[in-house]
Design a protein around this motif. Structure first.
Motif, PDB file in Angstrom:
ATOM      1  N   SER A   1      14.394 -60.700  88.894  1.00  0.00           N
ATOM      2  CA  SER A   1      13.667 -61.598  89.794  1.00  0.00           C
ATOM      3  C   SER A   1      12.826 -62.605  89.031  1.00  0.00           C
ATOM      4  O   SER A   1      12.553 -63.709  89.538  1.00  0.00           O
ATOM      5  CB  SER A   1      12.782 -60.784  90.745  1.00  0.00           C
ATOM      6  N   ALA A   2      12.404 -62.236  87.832  1.00  0.00           N
ATOM      7  CA  ALA A   2      11.603 -63.148  87.013  1.00  0.00           C
ATOM      8  C   ALA A   2      12.466 -64.103  86.198  1.00  0.00           C
ATOM      9  O   ALA A   2      11.953 -65.079  85.649  1.00  0.00           O
ATOM     10  CB  ALA A   2      10.697 -62.341  86.079  1.00  0.00           C
ATOM     11  N   LEU A   3      13.775 -63.834  86.120  1.00  0.00           N
ATOM     12  CA  LEU A   3      14.659 -64.641  85.273  1.00  0.00           C
ATOM     13  C   LEU A   3      15.481 -65.662  86.057  1.00  0.00           C
ATOM     14  O   LEU A   3      16.107 -66.534  85.451  1.00  0.00           O
ATOM     15  CB  LEU A   3      15.614 -63.736  84.501  1.00  0.00           C
ATOM     16  N   VAL A   4      15.495 -65.566  87.395  1.00  0.00           N
ATOM     17  CA  VAL A   4      16.337 -66.471  88.180  1.00  0.00           C
ATOM     18  C   VAL A   4      15.938 -67.920  87.947  1.00  0.00           C
ATOM     19  O   VAL A   4      14.787 -68.230  87.645  1.00  0.00           O
ATOM     20  CB  VAL A   4      16.257 -66.131  89.687  1.00  0.00           C
ATOM     21  N   GLU A   5      16.928 -68.793  88.063  1.00  0.00           N
ATOM     22  CA  GLU A   5      16.732 -70.237  87.932  1.00  0.00           C
ATOM     23  C   GLU A   5      16.216 -70.624  86.534  1.00  0.00           C
ATOM     24  O   GLU A   5      15.575 -71.667  86.376  1.00  0.00           O
ATOM     25  CB  GLU A   5      15.753 -70.767  89.001  1.00  0.00           C
ATOM     26  N   SER A   6      16.487 -69.787  85.527  1.00  0.00           N
ATOM     27  CA  SER A   6      16.032 -70.092  84.169  1.00  0.00           C
ATOM     28  C   SER A   6      17.221 -70.030  83.211  1.00  0.00           C
ATOM     29  O   SER A   6      18.335 -69.670  83.596  1.00  0.00           O
ATOM     30  CB  SER A   6      14.950 -69.111  83.712  1.00  0.00           C
ATOM     31  N   ASN A   7      16.965 -70.355  81.957  1.00  0.00           N
ATOM     32  CA  ASN A   7      18.006 -70.274  80.933  1.00  0.00           C
ATOM     33  C   ASN A   7      18.016 -68.938  80.206  1.00  0.00           C
ATOM     34  O   ASN A   7      18.797 -68.735  79.278  1.00  0.00           O
ATOM     35  CB  ASN A   7      17.821 -71.405  79.916  1.00  0.00           C
ATOM     36  N   THR A   8      17.125 -68.031  80.608  1.00  0.00           N
ATOM     37  CA  THR A   8      17.074 -66.700  80.007  1.00  0.00           C
ATOM     38  C   THR A   8      17.999 -65.764  80.760  1.00  0.00           C
ATOM     39  O   THR A   8      17.946 -65.686  81.994  1.00  0.00           O
ATOM     40  CB  THR A   8      15.647 -66.143  80.022  1.00  0.00           C
ATOM     41  N   ALA A   9      18.858 -65.053  80.033  1.00  0.00           N
ATOM     42  CA  ALA A   9      19.865 -64.188  80.660  1.00  0.00           C
ATOM     43  C   ALA A   9      19.354 -62.757  80.788  1.00  0.00           C
ATOM     44  O   ALA A   9      18.529 -62.287  79.998  1.00  0.00           O
ATOM     45  CB  ALA A   9      21.157 -64.208  79.853  1.00  0.00           C
TER      46      ALA A   9
ATOM     47  N   SER B   1       8.731 -60.300  81.720  1.00  0.00           N
ATOM     48  CA  SER B   1       9.918 -61.149  81.825  1.00  0.00           C
ATOM     49  C   SER B   1       9.550 -62.616  82.002  1.00  0.00           C
ATOM     50  O   SER B   1      10.192 -63.512  81.418  1.00  0.00           O
ATOM     51  CB  SER B   1      10.799 -60.676  82.986  1.00  0.00           C
ATOM     52  N   LYS B   2       8.529 -62.887  82.800  1.00  0.00           N
ATOM     53  CA  LYS B   2       8.077 -64.272  82.991  1.00  0.00           C
ATOM     54  C   LYS B   2       7.604 -64.871  81.669  1.00  0.00           C
ATOM     55  O   LYS B   2       7.868 -66.037  81.373  1.00  0.00           O
ATOM     56  CB  LYS B   2       6.961 -64.312  84.033  1.00  0.00           C
ATOM     57  N   LYS B   3       6.912 -64.067  80.872  1.00  0.00           N
ATOM     58  CA  LYS B   3       6.448 -64.533  79.557  1.00  0.00           C
ATOM     59  C   LYS B   3       7.655 -64.828  78.653  1.00  0.00           C
ATOM     60  O   LYS B   3       7.642 -65.807  77.882  1.00  0.00           O
ATOM     61  CB  LYS B   3       5.558 -63.460  78.913  1.00  0.00           C
TER      62      LYS B   3
ATOM     63  N   GLY C   1       5.025 -53.571  88.282  1.00  0.00           N
ATOM     64  CA  GLY C   1       4.921 -55.024  88.172  1.00  0.00           C
ATOM     65  C   GLY C   1       4.845 -55.534  86.745  1.00  0.00           C
ATOM     66  O   GLY C   1       4.926 -56.746  86.512  1.00  0.00           O
ATOM     67  N   HIS C   2       4.692 -54.630  85.783  1.00  0.00           N
ATOM     68  CA  HIS C   2       4.549 -55.040  84.395  1.00  0.00           C
ATOM     69  C   HIS C   2       5.843 -55.674  83.870  1.00  0.00           C
ATOM     70  O   HIS C   2       5.808 -56.649  83.093  1.00  0.00           O
ATOM     71  CB  HIS C   2       4.168 -53.834  83.531  1.00  0.00           C
ATOM     72  N   ALA C   3       7.000 -55.143  84.297  1.00  0.00           N
ATOM     73  CA  ALA C   3       8.273 -55.706  83.849  1.00  0.00           C
ATOM     74  C   ALA C   3       8.418 -57.155  84.270  1.00  0.00           C
ATOM     75  O   ALA C   3       8.940 -57.989  83.526  1.00  0.00           O
ATOM     76  CB  ALA C   3       9.434 -54.877  84.404  1.00  0.00           C
TER      77      ALA C   3
ATOM     78  N   ASP D   1       8.655 -68.335  76.805  1.00  0.00           N
ATOM     79  CA  ASP D   1       8.845 -68.381  75.353  1.00  0.00           C
ATOM     80  C   ASP D   1      10.270 -68.752  74.947  1.00  0.00           C
ATOM     81  O   ASP D   1      10.581 -68.819  73.751  1.00  0.00           O
ATOM     82  CB  ASP D   1       8.483 -67.023  74.734  1.00  0.00           C
ATOM     83  N   GLY D   2      11.148 -68.944  75.935  1.00  0.00           N
ATOM     84  CA  GLY D   2      12.519 -69.337  75.634  1.00  0.00           C
ATOM     85  C   GLY D   2      13.380 -68.228  75.057  1.00  0.00           C
ATOM     86  O   GLY D   2      14.333 -68.496  74.316  1.00  0.00           O
ATOM     87  N   VAL D   3      13.072 -66.989  75.404  1.00  0.00           N
ATOM     88  CA  VAL D   3      13.875 -65.850  74.930  1.00  0.00           C
ATOM     89  C   VAL D   3      15.297 -65.978  75.484  1.00  0.00           C
ATOM     90  O   VAL D   3      15.505 -66.341  76.647  1.00  0.00           O
ATOM     91  CB  VAL D   3      13.226 -64.519  75.368  1.00  0.00           C
ATOM     92  N   HIS D   4      16.279 -65.672  74.657  1.00  0.00           N
ATOM     93  CA  HIS D   4      17.681 -65.846  75.042  1.00  0.00           C
ATOM     94  C   HIS D   4      18.127 -64.793  76.059  1.00  0.00           C
ATOM     95  O   HIS D   4      18.735 -65.130  77.088  1.00  0.00           O
ATOM     96  CB  HIS D   4      18.566 -65.771  73.801  1.00  0.00           C
TER      97      HIS D   4
END
Length: 347
Positions: free
Chosen positions: A77-85, A52-54, A46-48, A58-61
């Motif tokens: 799963s933590a990146l869906v619906e976001s601007n982080t690829a 990833s949520k953090k 679960g650490h990944a 933080d707006g990581v690209h």
């Protein structure tokens, strides 16, 4: 030009690849003119996802999952619906999503793809509350995922060994499917796979026509088959021709409801879990950003070593199958002959 932030999340326990050299390779091959680089190692299950949520906050690209299909699923799963690829450096035993995307299977090549920075908005799926990016399913493939997870050993040989040993004993189930609101006839099936991408991993193509950008999930129903038909099913799986098999029914849908007689195991991206008798699968269209290979449409991946070996095994089994059919009258003799051959191949 302002540099963009990129974070590599490394799972030190995934697959069989030695992760000790990865930081040096990342440092050496990542384009420092484009990216500010950070490398972190996961320390527990679960650490990944937490990391990833953090990164999203933080707006990581780009967040790069360095590991197998489980690590990729957790990060994605933590990146869906976001601007982080999502970026991928495949280091697992199957690498299903990376193979579907035609990413290089070596670390240097995968980093070079990330350096191009080509990002597409792609689809993903949800089964009940679980996100998946390659496939989810029930029946025999979920049963095998459970066996594989408990085996201790990783790798395609362990997987194929379980398939051959357990496939002869598995009892098919009956499922009721509703596809985009249209009820279908009950299906007795060996397995049902819902595919967003084309394969399980190791170039085993359960849904050769599946696309991550078409706005549909591919529903693959594998009907029960007997021992003598099994080799051809295996050949089709590895040769990207399973959709042509008489044992396969394929549909496309965005919203799928499946009912079975009782609760049991399912899998999502190869991860087995117990779920109830009702399963709701739906598509999220172009809702995750993923770094893709700009040359993917222009190249054809060569068969990997295990794929070639499995294809050879299945073709040999098919030859034995034909000899059995031509030369024997009694089913019990057919079963004994083919079973002896399988066991000899498994060593």
């Amino acid at each position: 030009m302002d540099k963009k932030e990129i974070v590599y999340i490394v799972n030190p326990k995934s697959g069989t690849t030695n992760k000790d050299v990865i930081p040096q390779l990342i440092d050496k091959h990542t384009d420092k003119d484009k990216y500010n680089v950070k490398i972190v190692f996961t320390e527990y299950a679960g650490h990944a996802s937490e990391l990833s949520k953090k990164c999203v906050e933080d707006g990581v690209h780009i967040v790069v999952a360095v590991g197998g299909d489980g690590t990729v699923n957790e990060v994605a799963s933590a990146l869906v619906e976001s601007n982080t690829a999502l970026g991928i450096i495949p280091c697992g035993s199957g690498n299903g999503l990376a193979r579907h995307l035609m990413l290089p299977m070596n670390i240097k090549g995968a980093i070079e793809i990330i350096n191009t920075g080509l990002i597409h908005d792609l689809d993903y799926g949800i089964i009940n509350d679980h996100l998946f990016f390659c496939t989810c399913g029930m029946g025999f493939d979920a049963f095998i995922s459970q066996k594989f997870a408990a085996a201790g050993k990783r790798g395609p040989l362990t997987y194929i060994e379980n398939v051959l040993k357990e496939g002869l004993k598995y009892e098919p189930e009956t499922y009721e499917l509703t596809l985009d609101g249209n009820e279908a006839e009950p299906h007795k099936a060996f397995l049902i796979s819902i595919a967003n991408a084309s394969q399980y991993g190791n170039d085993a193509y359960i849904a050769p026509q599946a696309s991550m950008k078409d706005g549909f999930l591919d529903v693959v129903i594998m009907e029960p088959f007997d021992l003598l038909e099994a080799p051809q099913v295996g050949i089709d799986l590895m040769n990207k021709t399973l959709d042509k098999s008489s044992k396969i029914k394929c549909f496309k849908a965005k919203d799928i409801l499946i009912k079975r007689k009782e609760a049991g195991v399912i899998h999502y991206d190869g991860d087995p879990i117990e779920e109830g008798s009702t399963l709701h699968i739906r598509l999220r269209h172009k809702a995750i950003k993923i770094v893709v290979n700009p040359l993917a449409d222009k190249k054809r991946r060569q068969p990997n070593i295990m794929q070639t070996a499995f294809s050879q095994l299945f073709n040999e089994l098919n030859i034995v199958r034909n000899e059995v059919v031509d030369g024997m009258t009694y089913p019990v003799k057919q079963v004994k002959t083919l079973n002896s051959y399988i066991q000899s191949k498994l060593g």
